[in-house]
Design a protein around this motif. Structure first.
Motif, mmCIF file in Angstrom:
data_model
loop_
_atom_site.group_PDB
_atom_site.id
_atom_site.type_symbol
_atom_site.label_atom_id
_atom_site.label_comp_id
_atom_site.label_asym_id
_atom_site.label_seq_id
_atom_site.Cartn_x
_atom_site.Cartn_y
_atom_site.Cartn_z
ATOM 1 N N ASN A 202 0.861 -1.173 0.000
ATOM 2 C CA ASN A 202 0.000 0.000 0.000
ATOM 3 C C ASN A 202 0.899 1.225 0.000
ATOM 4 O O ASN A 202 2.118 1.089 0.034
ATOM 5 N N MET A 203 0.305 2.396 -0.088
ATOM 6 C CA MET A 203 1.068 3.644 -0.027
ATOM 7 C C MET A 203 0.854 4.256 1.344
ATOM 8 O O MET A 203 -0.292 4.529 1.737
ATOM 9 N N SER A 204 1.948 4.468 2.072
ATOM 10 C CA SER A 204 1.781 4.965 3.433
ATOM 11 C C SER A 204 3.067 5.565 3.948
ATOM 12 O O SER A 204 4.142 5.415 3.362
ATOM 13 N N THR A 205 2.946 6.254 5.056
ATOM 14 C CA THR A 205 4.084 6.680 5.855
ATOM 15 C C THR A 205 3.617 6.726 7.303
ATOM 16 O O THR A 205 2.456 6.481 7.614
ATOM 17 N N SER A 206 4.547 7.021 8.201
ATOM 18 C CA SER A 206 4.220 6.998 9.620
ATOM 19 C C SER A 206 5.154 7.943 10.361
ATOM 20 O O SER A 206 6.162 8.404 9.823
ATOM 21 N N LEU A 358 -3.281 -12.021 -10.795
ATOM 22 C CA LEU A 358 -2.029 -12.523 -10.231
ATOM 23 C C LEU A 358 -2.096 -12.505 -8.707
ATOM 24 O O LEU A 358 -1.729 -13.492 -8.044
ATOM 25 N N ALA A 359 -2.562 -11.402 -8.137
ATOM 26 C CA ALA A 359 -2.614 -11.275 -6.683
ATOM 27 C C ALA A 359 -3.541 -12.318 -6.067
ATOM 28 O O ALA A 359 -3.169 -13.012 -5.109
ATOM 29 N N HIS A 360 -4.741 -12.445 -6.610
ATOM 30 C CA HIS A 360 -5.702 -13.424 -6.064
ATOM 31 C C HIS A 360 -5.158 -14.844 -6.182
ATOM 32 O O HIS A 360 -5.286 -15.650 -5.255
ATOM 33 N N ALA A 361 -4.573 -15.161 -7.328
ATOM 34 C CA ALA A 361 -4.071 -16.524 -7.530
ATOM 35 C C ALA A 361 -2.954 -16.857 -6.550
ATOM 36 O O ALA A 361 -2.910 -17.961 -5.990
ATOM 37 N N LEU A 362 -2.043 -15.920 -6.330
ATOM 38 C CA LEU A 362 -0.950 -16.172 -5.386
ATOM 39 C C LEU A 362 -1.478 -16.288 -3.962
ATOM 40 O O LEU A 362 -1.061 -17.179 -3.205
ATOM 41 N N GLN A 363 -2.379 -15.409 -3.587
ATOM 42 C CA GLN A 363 -2.930 -15.470 -2.230
ATOM 43 C C GLN A 363 -3.614 -16.807 -1.977
ATOM 44 O O GLN A 363 -3.443 -17.419 -0.916
ATOM 45 N N PRO A 412 3.351 0.953 -3.101
ATOM 46 C CA PRO A 412 2.632 -0.302 -3.357
ATOM 47 C C PRO A 412 3.149 -1.079 -4.564
ATOM 48 O O PRO A 412 2.617 -0.954 -5.669
ATOM 49 N N SER A 413 4.155 -1.911 -4.365
ATOM 50 C CA SER A 413 4.667 -2.754 -5.448
ATOM 51 C C SER A 413 4.604 -4.234 -5.117
ATOM 52 O O SER A 413 5.149 -5.043 -5.870
ATOM 53 N N ASN A 414 3.957 -4.596 -4.019
ATOM 54 C CA ASN A 414 3.864 -6.004 -3.659
ATOM 55 C C ASN A 414 2.417 -6.389 -3.368
ATOM 56 O O ASN A 414 1.511 -5.560 -3.440
ATOM 57 N N MET A 429 7.566 -8.463 -8.300
ATOM 58 C CA MET A 429 8.579 -7.417 -8.283
ATOM 59 C C MET A 429 9.230 -7.093 -9.621
ATOM 60 O O MET A 429 10.090 -6.215 -9.681
ATOM 61 N N ALA A 430 8.849 -7.762 -10.691
ATOM 62 C CA ALA A 430 9.247 -7.343 -12.048
ATOM 63 C C ALA A 430 8.035 -7.470 -12.953
ATOM 64 O O ALA A 430 8.107 -8.017 -14.055
#
Length: 539
Positions: A202-206, A358-363, A412-414, A429-430
């Motif tokens: 996700n996109m975040s900071t703290s 891709l995300a759903h299949a890996l999860q 958010p790259s993962n 990651m690629a």
């Protein structure tokens, strides 16, 4: 009376809040818009950098191809680069511009052992069995920083803006092996603000104290005496016995350690062969805790265990070498709040159906929650209360954060729900997921750098928070000792074993638009109906 007390408390709380940010000037707003457009125009440049570093797949202290490539990119774009700084062959620092403020951009570059994985393939498909790979995603952060810096540099040249941009790599972050040395040797002595970038889902900071721990990474080496393990074992003194007794003692002691601690070990030297009593052996520990006193207490306890094990086996504790160290991080509130305003303007990337498949299949494949990629922006993460700090991972950006106002941009790259430090974290990651996420992160980074260049009060307020809040009661003391030096020999043998086979997979952007194209991988590739993981084509 209670109402008066409540009113007083409310007034006091309001007084402690920082003033609301002033409205951005029309000039700053316009320059930010230009920077965002510039970053977007460099999307292919960003993608190629993400893919190139992914293809090198180098472990900590051995990032030779990665550093050579990044130095070449920076020099080509007008930066002055010093290589091999502080006795670390793959460390460097690049600078451009002059004067204040000095804004320092950092991101890690090393990867994970045994995490080789074909990108875009939603099941375990190593490119080279047993080889390292970017199962943390450190191939993406330098693309964020360099793309952002080039966009800002263009505007600084045109607008004649004073300021200095500094860019550096987190070498061997997985070993927490270098940033404490960067601090000790003065890399940040004249720096005003550090902006760090790290991959996330996700996109975040703290701001404030982070959830993780600091640590000491230490190698305990024992010296015994060899003998024929069958013919005359009584004449030997086993260094491996000392290692095992230390580990047994530590594992019994865990029951009586604070809940916040994390400690773990590997045995890099356990002897040569069973018929020889091992004359040498070593064990490598990470001692993690929430703060400097507790980290030192844990390390001292480990040292006691080691000396006791040596006494029990009539061996010698030959050396205790610190291989790395990290303070727990604390991030700057003023800069984090300014950065989050830019995060809200940029938002999350627009994920395609292929990205989500891709995300759903890996999860589903690894048994994680089947949520897909993030579609709702993360919130600004405030300081944790003491009871919320329960321990966890470590990052040596913590040492930097206690020496200069620092924040980390997580971009958010993962894919959510992955185990971390694992082949699964390399899959996106690629791919377009990483490419879009890095571009979005570069937009935020460029906008934040412009804030610091054109709103000098932010730098002043950041240092006020640093001096009067963050370091009011806690002062940095290095966990590394004066005699310690970076462990630059680590991972040499592993990379020497795998690099020849890995070279044929290096990305060639002059022939292929993307790394997926070069590998011949259809995007996305998922597990076949029969359960097999074909993993796509390779050259």
């Amino acid at each position: 009376m209670p109402s008066l007390i409540a009113l007083a408390l409310a007034v006091q709380a309001a007084a402690q809040q920082p003033p609301p940010p002033p409205a951005a000037s029309p000039r700053l707003t316009a320059l930010k818009q230009e920077a965002v457009q510039d970053v977007a125009s460099r999307a292919q440049f960003t993608q190629q950098m993400v893919d190139q570093i992914f293809s090198y797949g180098e472990l900590g202290f051995q990032e030779t191809e990665t550093s050579r490539y990044l130095v070449e990119v920076l020099r080509k774009n007008g930066f002055t680069v010093r290589e091999g700084i502080f006795g670390i062959p793959t460390a460097w620092v690049a600078t451009w511009g002059s004067g204040k403020p000095v804004i320092s951009l950092g991101s890690d570059i090393d990867d994970i052992p045994q995490a080789s994985q074909k990108p875009g393939v939603a099941c375990h498909a190593p490119m080279i069995e047993g080889a390292p790979g970017h199962g943390e995603g450190h191939n993406s952060g330098q693309a964020v920083n360099i793309t952002a810096a080039l966009a800002v540099k263009t505007l600084m040249e045109r607008e004649h803006l004073p300021g200095t941009l500094q860019i550096w790599p987190g070498v061997a972050e997985e070993l927490v092996g270098t940033k404490a040395y960067y601090v000790r040797e003065g890399l940040f002595r004249d720096v005003d603000i550090v902006l760090f970038s790290h991959v996330d889902d996700n996109m975040s900071t703290s701001w404030g104290d982070i959830a993780g721990n600091g640590l000491v990474s230490a190698l305990f080496t024992f010296q015994g005496r060899s003998a024929h393990a069958a013919g005359a074992p009584w004449r030997g003194r086993s260094a491996l016995d000392a290692v095992e007794l230390m580990d047994v003692g530590w594992n019994y002691r865990r029951e009586h350690l604070r809940l916040q601690q994390r400690s773990h070990y590997v045995i890099p030297d356990g002897g040569d062969q069973p018929n020889v009593v091992p004359p040498t052996a070593s064990v490598w520990y990470y001692f993690r805790e929430l703060d400097y006193p507790h980290i030192q207490e844990l390390f001292a306890l480990g040292d006691t265990m080691a000396r006791a094990a040596a006494m029990m086996t009539s061996t010698t504790l030959a050396s205790v070498r610190i291989l790395g160290a990290a303070w727990p991080g604390h991030f700057n509130r003023v800069i984090a709040e300014a950065m989050y305003e830019n995060i809200k303007q940029v938002g999350l990337p627009q994920w395609s159906d292929a990205d989500q498949r891709l995300a759903h299949a890996l999860q589903r494949d690894i048994g994680a929650p089947d949520s897909g990629l993030a579609t709702r922006l993360d919130t600004l993460r405030p300081a944790l209360r003491p009871n919320e700090r329960t321990g966890g991972g470590s990052d040596d950006i913590g040492d930097v954060s206690w020496n200069v106002p620092t924040v980390t941009l997580r971009f958010p790259s993962n894919i959510p729900g992955l185990p971390g430090h694992n082949w699964a974290n390399a899959i996106s990651m690629a791919t377009p997921i990483a490419h879009k996420g890095a571009t979005a992160g570069a937009k935020v980074m460029a906008m934040t750098v412009l804030d610091l260049l054109l709103r000098p009060e932010l730098v002043t307020q950041a240092w006020d928070y640093f001096r009067n809040v963050q370091t009011k009661d806690v002062h940095y003391q290095p966990l590394i000792r004066p005699q310690d030096r970076p462990a630059i020999e680590l991972n040499q043998d592993i990379m020497a074993r795998y690099r020849p086979a890995m070279r044929r997979f290096y990305y060639d952007p002059t022939k292929y638009r993307t790394y997926l194209d070069q590998l011949g991988i259809a995007y996305p590739t998922v597990r076949a109906a029969d359960g097999s993981c074909a993993g796509g084509a390779t050259p």
